[in-house]
Design a protein around this motif. Sequence first.
Motif, PDB file in Angstrom:
ATOM      1  N   ALA A 162       0.831  -1.211   0.000  1.00  0.00           N
ATOM      2  CA  ALA A 162       0.000   0.000   0.000  1.00  0.00           C
ATOM      3  C   ALA A 162       0.862   1.256   0.000  1.00  0.00           C
ATOM      4  CB  ALA A 162      -0.926  -0.019   1.213  1.00  0.00           C
ATOM      5  N   ARG A 163       1.855   1.274   0.889  1.00  0.00           N
ATOM      6  CA  ARG A 163       2.710   2.456   0.999  1.00  0.00           C
ATOM      7  C   ARG A 163       3.473   2.716  -0.301  1.00  0.00           C
ATOM      8  NH1 ARG A 163       5.211   0.908   5.088  1.00  0.00           N
ATOM      9  NH2 ARG A 163       7.152   0.163   4.128  1.00  0.00           N
ATOM     10  N   ARG A 164       3.970   1.649  -0.932  1.00  0.00           N
ATOM     11  CA  ARG A 164       4.746   1.813  -2.169  1.00  0.00           C
ATOM     12  C   ARG A 164       3.863   2.229  -3.336  1.00  0.00           C
ATOM     13  NH1 ARG A 164       9.094  -3.245  -1.770  1.00  0.00           N
ATOM     14  NH2 ARG A 164      10.054  -2.567   0.202  1.00  0.00           N
ATOM     15  N   LEU A 165       2.649   1.695  -3.384  1.00  0.00           N
ATOM     16  CA  LEU A 165       1.726   2.102  -4.454  1.00  0.00           C
ATOM     17  C   LEU A 165       1.364   3.575  -4.310  1.00  0.00           C
ATOM     18  CD1 LEU A 165      -0.661  -0.988  -4.639  1.00  0.00           C
ATOM     19  CD2 LEU A 165       1.012  -0.278  -6.356  1.00  0.00           C
ATOM     20  N   ARG A 166       1.162   4.027  -3.078  1.00  0.00           N
ATOM     21  CA  ARG A 166       0.844   5.437  -2.867  1.00  0.00           C
ATOM     22  C   ARG A 166       2.009   6.322  -3.320  1.00  0.00           C
ATOM     23  NH1 ARG A 166      -0.262   5.102   2.016  1.00  0.00           N
ATOM     24  NH2 ARG A 166       1.681   5.850   2.955  1.00  0.00           N
ATOM     25  N   LYS A 167       3.228   5.919  -3.000  1.00  0.00           N
ATOM     26  CA  LYS A 167       4.398   6.713  -3.398  1.00  0.00           C
ATOM     27  C   LYS A 167       4.547   6.758  -4.918  1.00  0.00           C
ATOM     28  CE  LYS A 167       7.231   6.210   0.773  1.00  0.00           C
ATOM     29  NZ  LYS A 167       8.507   5.680   1.333  1.00  0.00           N
ATOM     30  N   LEU A 168       4.247   5.636  -5.566  1.00  0.00           N
ATOM     31  CA  LEU A 168       4.326   5.615  -7.026  1.00  0.00           C
ATOM     32  C   LEU A 168       3.281   6.549  -7.638  1.00  0.00           C
ATOM     33  CD1 LEU A 168       4.918   1.807  -7.721  1.00  0.00           C
ATOM     34  CD2 LEU A 168       6.516   3.683  -8.187  1.00  0.00           C
ATOM     35  N   VAL A 228      -3.539  -8.776  -8.428  1.00  0.00           N
ATOM     36  CA  VAL A 228      -2.341  -8.573  -9.245  1.00  0.00           C
ATOM     37  C   VAL A 228      -2.662  -7.827 -10.531  1.00  0.00           C
ATOM     38  CG1 VAL A 228      -0.489  -9.741 -10.495  1.00  0.00           C
ATOM     39  CG2 VAL A 228      -1.191 -10.579  -8.251  1.00  0.00           C
ATOM     40  N   HIS A 229      -3.832  -8.097 -11.121  1.00  0.00           N
ATOM     41  CA  HIS A 229      -4.186  -7.421 -12.370  1.00  0.00           C
ATOM     42  C   HIS A 229      -4.327  -5.919 -12.167  1.00  0.00           C
ATOM     43  CE1 HIS A 229      -4.659 -11.188 -14.460  1.00  0.00           C
ATOM     44  NE2 HIS A 229      -5.500 -11.625 -13.521  1.00  0.00           N
ATOM     45  N   LEU A 230      -4.934  -5.508 -11.038  1.00  0.00           N
ATOM     46  CA  LEU A 230      -5.055  -4.086 -10.752  1.00  0.00           C
ATOM     47  C   LEU A 230      -3.683  -3.476 -10.505  1.00  0.00           C
ATOM     48  CD1 LEU A 230      -6.677  -1.542 -10.236  1.00  0.00           C
ATOM     49  CD2 LEU A 230      -7.031  -2.306  -7.872  1.00  0.00           C
ATOM     50  N   VAL A 231      -2.829  -4.191  -9.782  1.00  0.00           N
ATOM     51  CA  VAL A 231      -1.482  -3.677  -9.532  1.00  0.00           C
ATOM     52  C   VAL A 231      -0.724  -3.481 -10.834  1.00  0.00           C
ATOM     53  CG1 VAL A 231       0.742  -4.177  -8.448  1.00  0.00           C
ATOM     54  CG2 VAL A 231      -1.365  -4.601  -7.191  1.00  0.00           C
ATOM     55  N   LYS A 232      -0.878  -4.409 -11.765  1.00  0.00           N
ATOM     56  CA  LYS A 232      -0.232  -4.258 -13.082  1.00  0.00           C
ATOM     57  C   LYS A 232      -0.695  -2.976 -13.766  1.00  0.00           C
ATOM     58  CE  LYS A 232       0.648  -9.122 -14.241  1.00  0.00           C
ATOM     59  NZ  LYS A 232       0.289 -10.242 -15.157  1.00  0.00           N
ATOM     60  N   SER A 233      -2.008  -2.719 -13.696  1.00  0.00           N
ATOM     61  CA  SER A 233      -2.552  -1.501 -14.304  1.00  0.00           C
ATOM     62  C   SER A 233      -2.001  -0.262 -13.615  1.00  0.00           C
ATOM     63  CB  SER A 233      -4.077  -1.507 -14.221  1.00  0.00           C
ATOM     64  OG  SER A 233      -4.620  -2.594 -14.943  1.00  0.00           O
ATOM     65  N   MET A 234      -1.855  -0.324 -12.298  1.00  0.00           N
ATOM     66  CA  MET A 234      -1.319   0.806 -11.552  1.00  0.00           C
ATOM     67  C   MET A 234       0.137   1.066 -11.926  1.00  0.00           C
ATOM     68  SD  MET A 234      -3.102  -0.237  -7.914  1.00  0.00           S
ATOM     69  CE  MET A 234      -2.763   1.197  -6.907  1.00  0.00           C
ATOM     70  N   GLY A 274       8.538   1.704 -14.153  1.00  0.00           N
ATOM     71  CA  GLY A 274       9.909   1.419 -14.568  1.00  0.00           C
ATOM     72  C   GLY A 274      10.438   0.093 -14.067  1.00  0.00           C
ATOM     73  N   ASP A 275      11.630   0.124 -13.418  1.00  0.00           N
ATOM     74  CA  ASP A 275      12.341  -1.118 -13.088  1.00  0.00           C
ATOM     75  C   ASP A 275      11.866  -1.782 -11.802  1.00  0.00           C
ATOM     76  OD1 ASP A 275      13.288   0.701 -11.305  1.00  0.00           O
ATOM     77  OD2 ASP A 275      15.409   0.517 -11.854  1.00  0.00           O
ATOM     78  N   VAL A 276      10.787  -1.308 -11.189  1.00  0.00           N
ATOM     79  CA  VAL A 276      10.293  -1.948  -9.967  1.00  0.00           C
ATOM     80  C   VAL A 276       9.135  -2.912 -10.250  1.00  0.00           C
ATOM     81  CG1 VAL A 276      10.999  -0.003  -8.537  1.00  0.00           C
ATOM     82  CG2 VAL A 276       8.643  -0.108  -9.399  1.00  0.00           C
ATOM     83  N   TRP A 277       8.829  -3.144 -11.511  1.00  0.00           N
ATOM     84  CA  TRP A 277       7.706  -4.007 -11.866  1.00  0.00           C
ATOM     85  C   TRP A 277       7.807  -5.383 -11.196  1.00  0.00           C
ATOM     86  CZ3 TRP A 277       3.422  -4.562 -15.320  1.00  0.00           C
ATOM     87  CH2 TRP A 277       2.960  -3.357 -15.862  1.00  0.00           C
ATOM     88  N   THR A 278       8.925  -6.061 -11.404  1.00  0.00           N
ATOM     89  CA  THR A 278       9.066  -7.430 -10.890  1.00  0.00           C
ATOM     90  C   THR A 278       8.926  -7.462  -9.373  1.00  0.00           C
ATOM     91  OG1 THR A 278      10.527  -8.021 -12.728  1.00  0.00           O
ATOM     92  CG2 THR A 278      10.582  -9.437 -10.773  1.00  0.00           C
ATOM     93  N   GLU A 279       9.598  -6.540  -8.704  1.00  0.00           N
ATOM     94  CA  GLU A 279       9.539  -6.485  -7.243  1.00  0.00           C
ATOM     95  C   GLU A 279       8.124  -6.212  -6.751  1.00  0.00           C
ATOM     96  OE1 GLU A 279      11.245  -3.660  -3.611  1.00  0.00           O
ATOM     97  OE2 GLU A 279      11.871  -3.317  -5.689  1.00  0.00           O
ATOM     98  N   MET A 280       7.433  -5.285  -7.390  1.00  0.00           N
ATOM     99  CA  MET A 280       6.088  -4.912  -6.949  1.00  0.00           C
ATOM    100  C   MET A 280       5.077  -6.031  -7.206  1.00  0.00           C
ATOM    101  SD  MET A 280       6.102  -1.974  -5.453  1.00  0.00           S
ATOM    102  CE  MET A 280       4.384  -1.468  -5.542  1.00  0.00           C
TER     103      MET A 280
END
Length: 281
Positions: A16-22, A56-62, A69-75
Amino acid sequence: MGAKRNGASIRRRILARRLRKLREGARLTLDEAAPALDTSASRLSRIENGQQKADVHLVKSMLDLYDAGDVWTEMLELAREAAKPGWYRAYGLGDNSYVGYETEATQVQEYATGFVPGLLQVPDYSRALYEASPLPRPTDERERDIQVRMIRQERLESDDDPLHFVAIIDEAVLRNPVGGRATLRAQLEHLLTASELTTVSLQVLPMGRGAHPSLASGFLILSFGDLGEPDMAYVEHALGATHLEKEPAVTLARLKFERLRTLALAPPESREMIRRIADEL
């Protein structure tokens, strides 16, 4: 010992925290991002506060919308971990239960005033505590909760996912015959055995120390290691429990715990006291 038991509550908060920062890094408000993600601003807010799962599908869209960028795999890996049901769900416990938090912790510090910490209890001692409750519960529920307690203890001897436990126990706890003299003796013997584990530091706060910083209640401090999640304080009381996350409260808990450690006996002297009390029974 087996592999790490999964938990979801802390992973969800980290996600949650990382998605908000992104989102903020992409200079988008909730009201701007939500329509582009085909969702509502209120749902997005709940996800960013760790109150709701994000598939996961929503996170991909986000990640796509926020140009992650390069944080896709980690996220995405984090999103998959956060979506898994915690092992404790099978025992009727939710992600925001204490066990949900402890599952992701790497260290727990506890000051125990009323009873031996759950991470160090033997089954008969736990059973006696549950039976003393004024609210009757079915036997199968009590036994389920005791099983959860025993599962939690496995991490104290785990090579793959150890939990480091720093405990301070009031001397009065060690003398209170919860479950009777035989149960208390077995409990004290277990404390002596557990205190030899490399993951456990056990100190006794002897009677006669006078006023100290935490006369009102016991409390716990949970730390989450390299997950990057701030420490959390947790207080159990006669009517329930409260977890505290704001830094002033957690800082105060740390200061109190360190003061209690200076007042308590060192681990070797604490073991000697436990042995003397056990021999008196």
